[in-house]
Scaffold this active site. Sequence first.
Site, PDB file in Angstrom:
ATOM      1  N   ASP A  18     -28.590  50.773 -44.291  1.00  0.00           N
ATOM      2  CA  ASP A  18     -28.974  51.843 -45.212  1.00  0.00           C
ATOM      3  C   ASP A  18     -29.689  51.273 -46.445  1.00  0.00           C
ATOM      4  O   ASP A  18     -29.376  50.170 -46.885  1.00  0.00           O
ATOM      5  CB  ASP A  18     -27.715  52.612 -45.642  1.00  0.00           C
ATOM      6  N   HIS A  35     -38.910  51.015 -44.237  1.00  0.00           N
ATOM      7  CA  HIS A  35     -38.454  50.818 -42.855  1.00  0.00           C
ATOM      8  C   HIS A  35     -39.093  49.570 -42.254  1.00  0.00           C
ATOM      9  O   HIS A  35     -38.471  48.834 -41.498  1.00  0.00           O
ATOM     10  CB  HIS A  35     -38.787  52.046 -41.998  1.00  0.00           C
ATOM     11  N   LEU A 129     -26.809  36.475 -27.151  1.00  0.00           N
ATOM     12  CA  LEU A 129     -26.409  37.526 -28.100  1.00  0.00           C
ATOM     13  C   LEU A 129     -26.697  38.872 -27.459  1.00  0.00           C
ATOM     14  O   LEU A 129     -27.780  39.092 -26.912  1.00  0.00           O
ATOM     15  CB  LEU A 129     -27.213  37.392 -29.405  1.00  0.00           C
TER      16      LEU A 129
END
Length: 245
Positions: A18, A35, A129
């Site tokens: 956020d 973004h 991962l």
Amino acid sequence: MPGADAAQVPRHIAIVMDGNGRWAKARFRPRSFGHNAGRKAVRDVVEGCLRQGVEALTLFAFSSENWQRPQDEVSALMELFLRALDKEVDELHAQGVRLRFVGDLDAFGEELRERMRAAMTRTAGNAKLQLNIAVNYGGRWDIVQAARQAARAVAGGQLAIDEIDEARFGQWISLAGLPPLDLFIRTGGDVRISNFLLWQAAYAELYFTDTLWPDFDQACLRRAIEDFARRERRFGRTGEQVAQA
Ligand code: FPP
């Protein structure tokens, strides 16, 4: 960067990323600029997880509620996801990262869905991962879709109602089969879960930071992991029981 003691590194981290909008606003730039900067932070944090030996990372990229944002922001985000897929998948694949998208993918355009599928298939054999990108995801949606699967199994006669227990139900929840969620991080200053991973976060340690997502880097990740390593995880037991285990 030296890795932390392996026993104290969370196996599975989830992040609510956020603060992109506020980061851009502080620079008098459009939200899409934030973004885009957020995408660079994603890259850095993936790198940090690889270095520290984190097994799974789940990122909240687009919530079920984000469709309510202005149409131009939603379009810019979709465009960003497409570009990120084009640009990053080669590198992620080379790094041994397995990419998965979790959420209700049916709501996305065919082009984006096809590229998400291709990226998942391409990286399916990787194990260094597990990177899960939650898109059009909501924790309540996740529980409801699992309940539907349970109901289908009962209706189809494969399962009796009383056979539904937490373990069985959990197999239908997104991310089943991955290590349990250990650490839930939220950047950007708000102290709430916002309908992310409700089922999976049952025993996760929560970590909130004021740092805005584009500023969150490997050093911030290391601090969060160090904080996690100091927590005593009791899973309902007493401190004495934990010490004796
Ligand atoms: C929240 O910030 C962020 C989002 C809704 C989008 C997250 C997207 C990225 C980090 C881009 C890259 C991601 C991938 C997986 C390629 P906000 O806009 O709510 O910020 P604000 O609270 O300051 O308004």
